[in-house]
Design an enzyme around this catalytic site. Structure first.
Site, PDB file in Angstrom:
ATOM      1  N   GLU A  14      56.129  49.191  69.817  1.00 49.78           N
ATOM      2  CA  GLU A  14      57.083  48.612  70.507  1.00 49.78           C
ATOM      3  C   GLU A  14      56.830  47.156  70.625  1.00 49.78           C
ATOM      4  OE1 GLU A  14      57.289  51.657  70.191  1.00 49.78           O
ATOM      5  OE2 GLU A  14      59.001  52.149  71.263  1.00 49.78           O
ATOM      6  N   TYR A  46      54.131  45.534  71.567  1.00 46.16           N
ATOM      7  CA  TYR A  46      53.116  44.920  72.477  1.00 46.16           C
ATOM      8  C   TYR A  46      51.729  44.632  71.698  1.00 46.16           C
ATOM      9  CZ  TYR A  46      55.857  47.475  76.022  1.00 46.16           C
ATOM     10  OH  TYR A  46      56.825  47.789  77.107  1.00 46.16           O
ATOM     11  N   ARG A  80      49.730  55.492  69.315  1.00 44.36           N
ATOM     12  CA  ARG A  80      51.077  55.107  69.078  1.00 44.36           C
ATOM     13  C   ARG A  80      51.335  54.104  67.898  1.00 44.36           C
ATOM     14  NH1 ARG A  80      55.899  55.376  72.744  1.00 44.36           N
ATOM     15  NH2 ARG A  80      57.650  55.550  71.325  1.00 44.36           N
ATOM     16  N   HIS A 135      60.644  45.742  71.232  1.00 45.27           N
ATOM     17  CA  HIS A 135      61.472  45.478  72.304  1.00 45.27           C
ATOM     18  C   HIS A 135      62.533  44.582  71.956  1.00 45.27           C
ATOM     19  CE1 HIS A 135      60.132  48.377  74.979  1.00 45.27           C
ATOM     20  NE2 HIS A 135      58.967  48.122  75.291  1.00 45.27           N
ATOM     21  N   GLN A 192      70.963  54.503  82.484  1.00 45.54           N
ATOM     22  CA  GLN A 192      71.398  53.570  83.611  1.00 45.54           C
ATOM     23  C   GLN A 192      70.277  53.835  84.941  1.00 45.54           C
ATOM     24  OE1 GLN A 192      75.793  54.958  82.751  1.00 45.54           O
ATOM     25  NE2 GLN A 192      75.671  54.096  84.785  1.00 45.54           N
TER      26      GLN A 192
END
Ligand code: FAD
Ligand code: NAP
Ligand code: SF4
Length: 671
Positions: free
Chosen positions: A165, A167, A215, A253, A340
């Protein structure tokens, strides 16, 4: 028996699902508040009781500079171990297993002390990182190992080392973010040394019985990301370094490809895990948009992975696995991937929850206890608010009659599910349909109930969830036949022309634009998605990104708003950019600062900052917001009958389903 063996593939079938489903890591912000560990313990324990095989916690930093934000959760001291013990004890008491995710955010941290392999600022962060020197790198590797040791001391069954992601670890691996010229940069072998040494040293320190999940970013989805050959090289090195399992990471991201939003087809990325399957011998975990047991089974049966990870689906329903194992999967409250109440909350540093399950992460605050005083209750309107209220009141033991004017349950969610990419919203209607039947709610469809009827029935409680009235235009020509409502458009009641103006660029305006521009194709939906967003299915480009190739728009569409500024600012934090990019791909004209003058046979006359123009459109769709429907409430008041308003009927401004369902559930919990 080692954990490697315990987690290796088992037989297919519902009963084995427990051992093949992992609850993926989600940051809930609970660990950052007073009493948060107690709340987190109850939240995780409820999922363990629901039979999830293995839980992975939200990311915990191995040192202060690796924190998500200043003072965010870290595990560096024995005092902090005591807090984590509350979580592990609660999960183990339910027979569950839990791993702690070690997450160093690198240049993604929201604080001034962030570090990275190179001093390159992330496009999604306003803080710039400091470049790590040799001592920083050596110390950080030790911090990972120390963090894993403390995790074991706290009772965790293992750790997940977050390597994807975008990081810190991912920042070392990719040329995009690693511009170093020393032993940690340059060749791929040098760049992967950082994760390989972390895994190796963690295994050496923790011994063979501790689970180490790594991961691994299988698709970076950014320019200058890893190539497929590099992903394979890394996976083999990580296996050799001692990982027990490899979990899949999809997209940084900062990637401009949606990876978990509702418009991403189910199991859209399982193919990449499958591609790696023959390259390593430790079990692989597939992720992203696997939200039902059926989809999980498909992924497993197709040989894509040995296990699946679901994260948000466990916010939506803690009993997902249990219900699947008991052949009650139609009772699962399905995650609709709206983001949301979960991710949007996380990024606003609010406690996560779930739009369809407001109890998530609020288990101590919202409880549905059996009532000691069963009442006869009328609920008017079977939209999200009415269905949620009727469900909770009935499961608590009240006698509920639910009136709905139309021929079906769902209210505005029937319109939402008609939007291409929002089909999941139909799952919420299905869930309530099943639960209302299970708890014997008396459903009266095609019944527009009147105040007189409600009065005559002598209900002990009347709940008005009868929704909203779409706001009408107030300008010359508003009654022209070109002017149509969004609900008529979305119910296919009219044939919309090729050139359309949409008045109002809120959530519904955006959705209507998506609906009107969407070009159906006959190809597989995953193929279409990957092509439209520029994901290189052949993996011939580093990072697997290529040029997006969306289908041409079906219509020429103008999306108009009176206010200034960019379109989409009021949409969800983690999904607004997707809606906007999708419409930009389709060439939608987005006009701000619009003054509506009049409508006539020529079209829509507008003025933008003193410049007049006529949009010669065939139709004008009104998406100008909503007003609460209060006629029934006022009529009841006139009879002297009390009623409570919920959902859109209570307050239409900025009303969304999250607020409607939350209000309904909390009121029904207290009734
Ligand atoms: P409604 O859903 O409006 O339901 C009211 C119900 O009451 C209706 O079924 C109506 O027929 C019935 N009724 C009215 N009068 C009577 C009567 N006298 N007797 C019996 N029945 C009566 N929200 C989100 O959070 N996320 C989204 O992504 C999202 N997307 C949307 C997309 C579209 C296209 C639309 C139109 C809405 C979307 N919304 C979304 C908004 C969301 O659907 C509403 O906030 C939500 O439906 C409000 O719920 P409600 O139960 O208060 O009202
Ligand atoms: P909305 O988000 O309030 O948008 C309505 C838009 O109409 C406003 O942006 C406003 O923009 C414009 N407007 C207001 N009064 C007007 C008038 N008199 N004349 C012309 N234009 C006017 O409401 P909505 O789009 O109807 O959505 C209803 C609810 O559903 C919202 O709360 C929304 O959050 C929710 N929803 C959410 C999603 C989602 O993806 N999360 C999707 C759909 C709906 P200007 O003032 O700038 O013109
Ligand atoms: Fe899923 Fe939406 Fe609930 Fe998040 S808020 S868990 S995306 S249904």
């Amino acid at each position: 028996m080692t954990y490697k063996k315990m987690l290796s593939p088992l037989d297919l079938g519902w009963t084995s699902l427990k051992n093949r489903v992992l609850m993926g890591s989600m940051h809930t912000n609970l660990e950052e508040i007073d009493g948060g560990f107690q709340r987190a313990a109850i939240y995780y324990a409820e999922r363990a009781r629901g039979q999830v095989g293995l839980i992975v916690t939200g990311g915990i930093a191995p040192n202060p500079e690796g924190c998500v934000a200043a003072h965010a959760a870290k595990l560096t001291t024995h005092e902090e171990v005591t807090q984590h013990r509350i979580i592990t004890d609660a999960v183990h008491a339910e027979g569950g297993k839990i791993c702690m995710q070690i997450l160093h955010t690198g240049r993604y941290g929201y604080h001034p002390k962030i570090v990275a392999p190179s001093a390159l600022q992330a496009p999604i962060n306003f803080f710039k990182p400091r470049e790590m020197d040799e001592a920083d790198i050596q110390r950080t590797i030790k911090d990972y190992v120390q963090c894993a040791l403390l995790a074991r001391e706290a009772g965790y069954d293992g750790v997940e080392i977050m390597g994807s992601e975008g990081y810190l670890i991912n920042q070392f691996i990719a040329l995009r973010t690693n511009h170093r010229t020393d032993a940690w940069g340059g060749t791929y072998e040098n760049r992967i040394q950082f994760p390989v040494q972390i895994v190796q040293k963690t295994r050496e320190a923790l011994g063979e019985h501790f689970i180490i999940i790594y991961r691994l970013s299988m698709l970076d989805l950014v320019e200058n990301g890893s190539s497929w050959e590099e992903v394979v090289t890394l996976a083999k090195a990580i296996e050799n370094a001692g990982a027990s399992l490899i979990n899949t990471g999809i997209g940084w991201h900062e990637a401009r490809v949606p990876t978990i939003a509702t418009m991403v087809p189910r199991k859209a990325f399982a193919w990449v895990t499958k591609k790696l399957k023959s390259e390593v011998s430790i079990p692989l975990i597939a992720v992203n948009r696997i939200n039902t047991p059926e989809t999980a089974e498909e992924v497993l049966a197709d040989g894509c992975a040995d296990m699946v990870s679901m994260a948000r689906p466990f916010l939506a329903d803690p009993d997902l696995v249990l219900k699947a194992m008991e052949n009650r999967s139609n009772e699962i409250n399905t995650c609709i991937a709206c983001n949301q109440a979960c991710l949007d909350h996380t990024f606003q540093l609010k406690i996560s929850s779930c739009l369809v399950n407001p109890r998530a992460c609020h288990e101590t605050e919202i409880q549905y206890k059996p009532t000691e005083n069963p009442k006869r209750i009328a609920v008017v309107g079977a939209g999200p608010a009415g269905m949620a209220y009727a469900h909770i009141a009935a499961l608590r033991g009240h006698h509920v009659t639910l009136y709905e004017a139309s021929d079906k349950l769902g209210g505005q969610f029937n319109l939402a599910k008609a939007i291409p990419g929002k089909e999941e919203y139909g799952e919420t209607i299905r869930y309530y349909q099943v639960m209302l039947a299970k708890y014997h709610v008396n459903i009266r469809l095609n019944h527009r109930v009147t105040a007189e009827e409600l009065k005559n029935e002598n209900y002990q409680e009347i709940i008005l969830a009868n929704g909203i009235i779409p706001r009408k235009l107030n300008l010359p020509g508003a009654d022209n036949s070109k002017v149509v409502s969004y609900s008529d458009v979305l119910q296919n009641k009219i044939t919309v022309g090729k050139k359309v103006a949409i008045i109002g660029a809120g959530g519904i305006g955006f959705d209507v634009a998506e609906y009107l521009t969407h070009q159906p194709t006959s190809e597989n939906e995953i193929t279409t998605f990957l092509r439209e967003w520029g994901v290189d299915h052949e993996y011939t480009h580093p990072g697997a990104v290529t040029t997006p190739a969306p289908a041409p728009s079906l219509r020429e569409v103008y999306l108009l708003k009176r206010s200034g500024g960019k379109h989409g600012a009021t949409l969800g934090k983690t999904t607004g950019w997707i809606h906007k990019a999708s419409l930009t791909h389709k060439g939608v004209h987005m006009l701000s600062d619009v003054e509506y003058i009049k409508i006539d046979e020529q079209g829509l006359h507008i003025d933008i900052k003193g410049s007049s123009q006529i949009l010669d459109v065939d139709h004008i769709v009104v998406c100008a917001g909503q007003e609460p429907s209060r006629e029934l409430y006022d009529a009841l008041l006139a009879f002297g009958v009390a009623a409570q308003l919920i959902g859109g009927a209570h307050e239409a401004a900025e009303l969304d389903a999250k607020r409607a369902i939350h209000q309904a559930c909390t009121l029904a919990a207290e009734m």
